[in-house]
Design an enzyme around this catalytic site. Sequence first.
Site, PDB file in Angstrom:
ATOM      1  N   HIS A   1       2.048  -6.379  -9.317  1.00 33.49           N
ATOM      2  CA  HIS A   1       3.101  -5.993  -8.368  1.00 33.49           C
ATOM      3  C   HIS A   1       2.833  -6.610  -6.988  1.00 33.49           C
ATOM      4  CE1 HIS A   1       6.031  -3.052  -6.571  1.00 33.49           C
ATOM      5  NE2 HIS A   1       5.293  -3.311  -5.504  1.00 33.49           N
ATOM      6  N   GLU A   2       1.634  -6.363  -6.485  1.00 33.87           N
ATOM      7  CA  GLU A   2       1.314  -6.866  -5.147  1.00 33.87           C
ATOM      8  C   GLU A   2       1.286  -8.389  -5.138  1.00 33.87           C
ATOM      9  OE1 GLU A   2       1.608  -5.001  -2.696  1.00 33.87           O
ATOM     10  OE2 GLU A   2       1.637  -3.132  -3.837  1.00 33.87           O
TER      11      GLU A   2
ATOM     12  N   HIS B   1       4.721  -9.687  -4.581  1.00 32.93           N
ATOM     13  CA  HIS B   1       5.025  -9.726  -3.138  1.00 32.93           C
ATOM     14  C   HIS B   1       4.355 -10.948  -2.496  1.00 32.93           C
ATOM     15  CE1 HIS B   1       7.063  -5.923  -2.607  1.00 32.93           C
ATOM     16  NE2 HIS B   1       6.040  -5.183  -2.984  1.00 32.93           N
TER      17      HIS B   1
ATOM     18  N   HIS C   1       6.270 -14.003  -2.966  1.00 34.45           N
ATOM     19  CA  HIS C   1       7.470 -13.994  -2.116  1.00 34.45           C
ATOM     20  C   HIS C   1       7.118 -14.575  -0.738  1.00 34.45           C
ATOM     21  CE1 HIS C   1      11.196 -11.314  -0.939  1.00 34.45           C
ATOM     22  NE2 HIS C   1      11.517 -12.571  -1.056  1.00 34.45           N
TER      23      HIS C   1
HETATM   24 ZN   LIG Z   1       5.929  -3.135  -3.532  1.00 35.01          ZN
END
Ligand SMILES: [Zn+2]
Length: 687
Positions: free
Chosen positions: A472-473, A476, A479
């Site tokens: 998940h991290e 990010h 991104h």
């Molecule tokens: Zn998040």
Amino acid sequence: MSPTAASDNPLLADWTGEFGLPRFAAVKPEQFRPAFDAVLAAHRAEIDAIAADQAAPSFDNTIVALERSGRAFERVSNLFFVLAGADTNDAIEAVEREVSPLLARHSSATYLNRALFARIADLYQRRNALALNPEQARLLERYHTRFVRAGAALEKAAQERLAAINERLASLGTQFGQNVLADEKSHALLLDEADLAGLPDFARAAARAAAEERGQPGKYAVTLARSSCESFLQFSARRDLREKLFQAWIKRGENGGATDNRAVIAEMVALRAERAKLLGFASFADYRLDDQMAKTPAAARKLLDEVWTRARAKAAAERDALQDMIAAEGGNFALAPHDWRYYAEKRRKAAFDLDEAEIKPYFQLDRMIEAAFDTARRLFGLTFAPAEVPLYHPDARAWRVNDASGREVGLFIGDYFARSSKHSGAWMTSLRDQEKLAGDVTPVILNICNFAKPAAGEPALLSFDDARTLFHEFGHALHGLLSNVTYPLLSGTAVPSDFVELPSQLYEHWLEVPDILKKYARHCRTGEPMPQALIDRLLATRTFNQGFATVEYTSCALVDLDIHGLAEPAGLDVSEFERRDLERLAMPAEIVMRHRLPHFQHLFSGGGYAAAYYSYMWSEVLDADAFAAFEETGDAFDAETANRLREFIYGAGNLRDPAEAYKGFRGRLPAVDALLKKRGLANSAAL
Ligand SMILES: [Zn+2]
């Protein structure tokens, strides 16, 4: 301590390290206050000069000039907040309390500067005649919207009140986070060998290491960090200790005394409502969502309601099954919140012949980092090589990121282990953002996590949930790393919060792709890949306990919208509000909100997710639908789909309105079906 002279303050010197990194070893907490004073004054002077420019406003002399301003401020501030979150101490906390109102004052002085806003408003009015390219047009629109939403168009008296509110909110937000950290630091459960019944080896090793970090060698410490706490609740056969730990966990910020957060929350909620009203909105939630993809609280609530009823029904079936299990064991008590994880783990073991202790040796931290990297290579052609650069803590590691052609993409820093100097949770942040205005600037992106640190010589093992957090991290992080924009304001994760969880939650899907699991889930002792039968059983549990997880999350999102939807929240009794709201929602008695209000950092430690915790569910509608785009091609790494994903999502920062960006990738907007299917809520089947 004497203030450091500007000339020998390393924070104010040029940061000439690779990737523009500072000389971490030379940085001292007492240098931050004078550094902030200097960079804030410099930025102030730049803003004043732009506002006072005698020349008629142009895109260059106003918008581009704003984008070029404040570089030294940005640098010092990014570094400071990385340290305040990941490696803080009393001195840094003191600086944080001092500077947070200063930063709010600085921001108000910029956004409430009438001369400056007059220039922006003039440009915005003439926007169609300015011959701007699409990115420039988007940038101008974002500036105009941000200024209006900050109160730039209001009367002077209202502006003065807004500035005072912002300053107070900044101090309260800092205090909130520090209070939670203080409660977490002071409440470890210190145990002896005899208290460890039920705990598997990895949990014992982690508890031993945590005790050592706290100066209690030979003992075992279970801390209030999520991975430590949750694994104890999952495995400990000692109901009395589970209850004791669980109570400490859910009472963070609600213990009376100096670290109690209830008065802080009441004041923050009242100030937010007042600010919203000054800006012409009925409530803070209305104000906040106006600039989100959801647009209105009603739209967010519609999605949550759709999920809530189904989730409660599923959780009730799960509860009955757990209660049956207690009865079958001869237990004569009703399932309590501190029992849920323990019996769910047992039930998972029984139903799927699967227990966490069997899975965990296959999820080594280093292999999972490689798995996240390899996924990025297969999707986007990125490569990662260990980088020898100075960092702020020995546990932090760095990798040089390049693309398929060898071009430098940026630097990725992973700081994975829990420690008492780190705030709880997991997050992505940056020391430098991608942009092309000041040359081809590559980003420096960090992932901060709180995985249990193993004892010396032991491998670091993750739960499947931890591995999902890592992906998940890292989503990010991508991104931020893949961002391909010209202007800093539009860079990377600078998108609405109900869109920003798309890249992160979407990335979690690749952890479950068979290719990735087979290659990287290897036993820490034997190096053997996870047997296919075990993978099958692991993936079969995907929707197991999802009633619980969905209730735990959705209750938080609903309470958040409710407390921030109050039009007149003056004199709020926070505990009572939470209790009554949950009663109104018919919250199952055996489940506690994932984050109760007194320690709900997403809402009150700063406020990035205030009235926006629903964002995770909103983004989940997008991520479930987005991954289906790959599934439809029959290839989880389909090159064409990955190219569109990079162009419209991971690389696109805030170049487009989120709905337009999504349509660019998928050709249409998503429906809620994929989400309900993913969570096992699409039909009434229990399990
Ligand atoms: Zn998040």
